[in-house]
Design an enzyme around this catalytic site. Structure first.
Site, PDB file in Angstrom:
ATOM      1  N   ASP A  26      32.193  -6.911 -53.655  1.00 40.12           N
ATOM      2  CA  ASP A  26      31.552  -5.780 -54.749  1.00 40.12           C
ATOM      3  C   ASP A  26      32.536  -5.833 -56.062  1.00 40.12           C
ATOM      4  OD1 ASP A  26      30.014  -3.937 -55.877  1.00 40.12           O
ATOM      5  OD2 ASP A  26      31.360  -2.264 -55.030  1.00 40.12           O
ATOM      6  N   GLU A  67      26.814  -8.525 -63.615  1.00 39.28           N
ATOM      7  CA  GLU A  67      26.340  -7.090 -64.098  1.00 39.28           C
ATOM      8  C   GLU A  67      26.031  -7.248 -65.590  1.00 39.28           C
ATOM      9  OE1 GLU A  67      27.683  -3.514 -62.491  1.00 39.28           O
ATOM     10  OE2 GLU A  67      28.641  -2.908 -64.297  1.00 39.28           O
ATOM     11  N   THR A 111      24.767   6.922 -54.964  1.00 35.25           N
ATOM     12  CA  THR A 111      24.933   8.380 -54.353  1.00 35.25           C
ATOM     13  C   THR A 111      24.449   9.442 -55.060  1.00 35.25           C
ATOM     14  OG1 THR A 111      27.336   7.765 -53.292  1.00 35.25           O
ATOM     15  CG2 THR A 111      26.766  10.051 -53.335  1.00 35.25           C
ATOM     16  N   THR A 147      30.677   6.836 -52.821  1.00 32.23           N
ATOM     17  CA  THR A 147      30.972   8.327 -52.657  1.00 32.23           C
ATOM     18  C   THR A 147      30.185   8.892 -51.600  1.00 32.23           C
ATOM     19  OG1 THR A 147      30.883   8.264 -54.971  1.00 32.23           O
ATOM     20  CG2 THR A 147      31.055  10.397 -54.238  1.00 32.23           C
TER      21      THR A 147
END
Ligand code: 13P
Length: 304
Positions: A80, A142, A232, A254
């Site tokens: 990630d 991204e 989350t 989270t």
């Protein structure tokens, strides 16, 4: 089937893969169990900040644990956020980190150039695509600003959402995908990351919403699976619609980290059990991905 094939299949089947972060190594085994028990294909993933600011230890330690507890039928290993500029504004040797992950056998990697100007983000992402594709690994880039990891206060959520500040621009997204050859694109459409600074990491996340119209524009402008970070606590009706509109991977940190941190001082068994239950809740209730493995395999005529 490569993880890239599976993620692409998810788009055509209007389903998604959850990607669970591992900030503490003992969280991996219960998350793999949850994926297997729920018959859901998912990604096991670690971000740079999780070996720098939490206890994931290293790229190699995560790969070793994955070799031990991963399940080839239900799990793939993903790197990630490796940012080019990190959440504290510092330049990162991202090529070195990503090279180590590729050598350690990660199936896919993320290069996060989102804090760079567009031209530089394109150049750095293209560089990583050239490198990773030689290993047969998929690359996530991204574009836009999914906030929350930065130290210091985040602007009020309602203000961010209403203004669309930081949302991924569709024209830029089209150019980014075309010029980088990226496999998956992380987009900003209203979600935010859970806070990770020591002072705020225990706080409950705000309930985020998503601008589905904006997501539609991004899908129309690009040809690759889209990724939703900050998974989350997004309002369920929004996240379910997002999965029907091109989101093929949903990142979760989270929701599983906080139960672990709450209980670890008490007992590691209780903490791992809480992680298992939290992961099951995400898969079954929040994202409705129970049994998604058969949906992904059916498409390719493999009956299991
Ligand atoms: P949450 O902490 O909101 O689940 O976000 C996780 C994430 O996006 C990791 O990349």
């Amino acid at each position: 089937m490569s993880v890239n094939d599976i993620v692409r299949t998810a788009v055509s089947r209007h389903t998604a893969l959850p990607a669970f972060n591992i900030p503490y190594l003992p969280m991996m085994a219960p998350i793999v169990h949850a994926l297997r028990d729920e018959k859901c294909v998912g990604l096991i993933t670690v971000a740079r900040l999780e070996w720098v600011k939490f206890q994931a230890r290293s790229i190699e330690a995560i790969a070793k644990e994955f070799e031990k507890v991963g399940d080839p039928e239900f799990t793939h290993l993903h790197l990630d956020h490796v940012p080019v500029i990190d959440e504290d504004g510092l330049r990162v040797d991202f090529v070195a980190d990503i090279s180590r992950a590729l050598d350690a056998g990660y199936d896919s990697v993320m290069v996060d150039g989102s804090r760079l100007p567009l031209e530089e983000n394109i150049a750095e992402t293209r560089l990583i695509c050239e490198l990773a594709h030689k290993y047969g690994a998929a690359v996530e880039g991204e574009l836009g600003a999914v906030m929350g990891h930065e130290a210091g206060p985040t602007p009020p959520y309602e203000e961010l959402f209403a203004s669309g500040r930081g949302f991924t621009n569709p024209d830029e997204a089209a150019r980014f995908v075309r010029e980088t050859n990226v496999d998956w694109l992380s987009v900003a459409v209203g979600s935010i990351h859970g806070a990770i600074s020591a002072a705020t990491r225990n706080e409950k996340k705000v309930e985020a919403r998503l601008n589905i119209q904006h997501l539609e524009m991004l899908r129309a402008a690009t040809s690759v699976p889209l990724v939703l970070h900050g998974g989350t606590g997004i309002r369920k009706d929004y996240v379910m619609r997002a999965i029907r509109h091109g989101i093929a991977k949903v990142n979760i940190a989270t929701a599983t980290r906080q139960p672990y941190e709450r209980l670890i001082a008490d007992s590691s068994i209780k903490a791992q059990d809480a992680v298992y239950r939290a992961a099951v809740t995400v898969i079954r209730d929040d994202l409705e991905l129970q049994g998604s493995a058969s949906l992904l395999r059916e498409t390719h005529g493999e009956v299991k």
